[in-house]
Design an enzyme around this catalytic site. Sequence first.
Site, PDB file in Angstrom:
ATOM      1  NE  ARG A  50      28.052  50.206  41.421  1.00  0.00           N
ATOM      2  CZ  ARG A  50      27.943  49.232  42.396  1.00  0.00           C
ATOM      3  NH1 ARG A  50      28.755  48.088  41.925  1.00  0.00           N
ATOM      4  NH2 ARG A  50      27.129  49.541  43.207  1.00  0.00           N
ATOM      5  CE1 TYR A  71      26.643  48.589  46.486  1.00  0.00           C
ATOM      6  CE2 TYR A  71      24.570  46.916  46.168  1.00  0.00           C
ATOM      7  CZ  TYR A  71      25.371  47.994  45.894  1.00  0.00           C
ATOM      8  OH  TYR A  71      25.220  48.266  44.422  1.00  0.00           O
ATOM      9  CG  HIS A  76      25.811  45.513  39.707  1.00  0.00           C
ATOM     10  ND1 HIS A  76      26.961  45.274  39.153  1.00  0.00           N
ATOM     11  CD2 HIS A  76      25.090  44.541  39.360  1.00  0.00           C
ATOM     12  CE1 HIS A  76      26.772  44.330  38.493  1.00  0.00           C
ATOM     13  NE2 HIS A  76      25.639  43.721  38.384  1.00  0.00           N
TER      14      HIS A  76
HETATM   15  C1  LIG Z   1      31.945  34.285  36.538  1.00  0.00           C
HETATM   16  C2  LIG Z   1      30.853  35.075  37.173  1.00  0.00           C
HETATM   17  N1  LIG Z   1      30.384  35.041  38.393  1.00  0.00           N
HETATM   18  C3  LIG Z   1      29.528  35.948  38.719  1.00  0.00           C
HETATM   19  C4  LIG Z   1      28.936  36.724  37.867  1.00  0.00           C
HETATM   20  C5  LIG Z   1      27.658  37.753  38.590  1.00  0.00           C
HETATM   21  N2  LIG Z   1      28.223  39.105  38.564  1.00  0.00           N
HETATM   22  C6  LIG Z   1      28.109  40.184  37.453  1.00  0.00           C
HETATM   23  S1  LIG Z   1      28.786  41.422  37.718  1.00  0.00           S
HETATM   24  C7  LIG Z   1      29.433  41.025  39.236  1.00  0.00           C
HETATM   25  C8  LIG Z   1      30.038  41.945  39.932  1.00  0.00           C
HETATM   26  C9  LIG Z   1      31.289  42.180  39.367  1.00  0.00           C
HETATM   27  O1  LIG Z   1      32.127  43.156  40.185  1.00  0.00           O
HETATM   28  P1  LIG Z   1      33.645  43.813  39.493  1.00  0.00           P
HETATM   29  O2  LIG Z   1      34.330  42.624  38.912  1.00  0.00           O
HETATM   30  O3  LIG Z   1      34.192  44.678  40.469  1.00  0.00           O
HETATM   31  O4  LIG Z   1      33.047  44.792  38.333  1.00  0.00           O
HETATM   32  P2  LIG Z   1      31.935  46.015  38.443  1.00  0.00           P
HETATM   33  O5  LIG Z   1      30.512  45.540  38.385  1.00  0.00           O
HETATM   34  O6  LIG Z   1      32.320  46.795  39.622  1.00  0.00           O
HETATM   35  O7  LIG Z   1      32.208  46.699  37.155  1.00  0.00           O
HETATM   36  C10 LIG Z   1      28.879  39.681  39.495  1.00  0.00           C
HETATM   37  C11 LIG Z   1      29.230  38.825  40.838  1.00  0.00           C
HETATM   38  C12 LIG Z   1      29.427  36.897  36.640  1.00  0.00           C
HETATM   39  N3  LIG Z   1      28.981  37.787  35.822  1.00  0.00           N
HETATM   40  N4  LIG Z   1      30.533  36.159  36.194  1.00  0.00           N
END
Ligand SMILES: Cc1ncc(C[n+]2csc(CCOP(=O)(O)OP(=O)(O)O)c2C)c(N)n1
Lengths: 386, 343
Positions: free
Chosen positions: A273, A286, A277
């Site tokens: 990425r 981080y 975020h």
């Molecule tokens: C069940 C749930 N827990 C927490 C979140 C908050 N949250 C949104 S995105 C994220 C990180 C997601 O990381 P990843 O699965 O690696 O996807 P990326 O953002 O890297 O595409 C979190 C913790 C959420 N959306 N859903």
Amino acid sequence: MTVQELPGAAAHRPTPPPAWKPITDPAPLLPDPEPYRVLGTDVVADVDPELLLRLHAELVRGRRYNAQATALTKQGRLAVYPSSTGQEACEVAAALVLEDRDWLFPSYRDTLAAVARGLDPVEALTLLRGDRHTGYDPREHRIAPLCTPLATQLPHAVGLAHAARLKGDDVVALAMVGDGGTSEGDFHEALNFAAVWKAPVVFLVQNNGFAISVPLAKQTAAPSLAHKAVGYGMPGRLVDGNDAAAVHQVLGEAVARARRGEGPTLVEALTYRMEAHTNADDATRYRADSEVEAWRAHDPVQLLERELTDRGLLDDAGIEQAREAAERMAAALRDRMNADPVLEPMDLFTHVYAEQTSQLREQSAALRAELDAEHDHHEHSAEAGR
Amino acid sequence: MTTAAATADGSTAKAKPASMAQALGRALRDSMSEDPTVHVLGEDVGTLGGVFRITDGLAKEFGDERCTDTPLAEAGILGAAVGMAMYGLRPVVEMQFDAFAYPAFEQLISHVAKMRNRTGGAMPLPITVRVPYGGGIGGVEHHSDSSEAYYMATPGLHVVTPATVGDAYGLLRASIASDDPVVFLEPKRLYWSKSDWSPEAPAAVEPIGRAVVRRPGRSATLITYGPSLPVCMEAAEAAVAEGWDLEVVDLRSLVPFDDETVAASVRRTGRAVVVHESSGFGGPGGEIAARITERCFHHLEAPVLRVAGFDIPYPPPMLERHHLPGVDRVLDAVARLQWEADS
Ligand SMILES: Cc1ncc(C[n+]2csc(CCOP(=O)(O)OP(=O)(O)O)c2C)c(N)n1
């Protein structure tokens, strides 16, 4: 393979019952230790040049789309945007590998996959702009609503694919999830169901290194996320997620496998990425700039562009043409997003139930009265101002 | 305006503007320094300091074994907290957003809430589950739920929600110190609201379960909590122009519920409106109205009214202002309190 023997135990053990035999040799399910690559290898010679050019045009458009959407957040036209810059190869390949009748189950980051599948770029952004939740009909496009609760869309993909097969329809579901999402229970339950039911599903994990701030090493102790497939009894495949041709090929094989009735596949695409975020996040807290820079040298757009120019399939004029097409898309998107969305507050009540409850009818009447009073008030002050 | 607060050594510490987020962070830090069994765990709570920065600095100060970035799995986080508490730790769990606590419901309802009871009192679980909740911040779908009714409906859980900077500190300290599990609901639209508060001499840690009268009045009582407190305070000020002198009660804790303070207020004023932004049907207001009616029937001049969010899934941010109860809706309800009975 047998359960590991403790020293001295074997001598006392009677012959194990036949059911102890593993049904599958895990070896063919295990991912290769090296991510699969196509660009810059001999394999690329066999890839249809038309496909490579199509991927290129979509990557350029996708990159531009990400930049435009991020710019719209700065102008206050979009509430939030989780950019997939750096991950366009996964997004585009996921969309292009599917037939019209197939289904896509995106996560909240996969706006681009939905757009590459043909969804109207503005409709794809309503969730993030904040005017509607899902601004399109999922059935019309065969794209499930963009999903923010992580991994919850995966069991849906399994159920839908299973239902299609029960009906005798030749439909595959492709479900996307991030590396962080693979820790959720829903991910594991979905994989298990899919394998037991031999559902025609493909799981695409975009391992972009981070779940917000949490690096992969704190997310899993597995050698790779693709390894997780083996325990459920499905093959795991590891692919270079910045190599559009490789992702397309690996997903294509998985889709074909699913269509043949051979069950699900878990594909892990290794990518990065490049942005924070979301526009609201500060990635410098981080991760080191040097890491981001190292990935810049493995950019999905450039990887493909270099391949195509090296092979004489694309020249500067061709690149320019792709850029211009992307520019036109961006300009149109900008224009349309600059218009205020037309909102109807009464819509709050329209789609809660098929038929409104008496309580909701009461509440909607109350809101109607409030809005009318507000309107009268405005009229009056306008008149008073004259 | 700045006020001075007395410290333990008798000196005075200057109060200065502090946010609720800062007070919560300070409460975590103080709890962790005083009690080595207090552990913080959750998604992004370490290096990042949480998406709302409540846990900022804790991992640096206490190490990543006391403030731990977990894998992304709410059921796993809370389930692990149960085991940690069974072994003598005091886990404080951060759920990232209201709707993302739902995967952990199985652990919360079936184990966290019931362990004391299941074990005949032998195994209480001193777990605090911090949940940012509610709307009004322009969050996309699934980022604005008011989930308090689900928690309130589960015996065995305390449900606490601060509305002021001082209470954020005091109530979180008390929740962490509690031997019972607490669902600590943080009104996320108040995270950045500031008021004068002295971090050097934080407000006293009060037992949870006491409501407080935020504004005394004689005409009617507004009963509220968390995100709706500022709305009610504003409504009470605006009501002065209409000739109404409204009392505002901040519940601070939904479980235990302070019947005493609420009933005493309603007996004084004879009229009550319950205000919250979560849906009205099956929501906290129904329970509160019933309790008031049971205790104050003969003192009531009018039925207890509720002002709540509509009975709809939380709307997209561009429409949320039509959903959230604001000052006008509160005043409309006050106007419907059968004032003619007075004359
Ligand atoms: C069940 C749930 N827990 C927490 C979140 C908050 N949250 C949104 S995105 C994220 C990180 C997601 O990381 P990843 O699965 O690696 O996807 P990326 O953002 O890297 O595409 C979190 C913790 C959420 N959306 N859903």
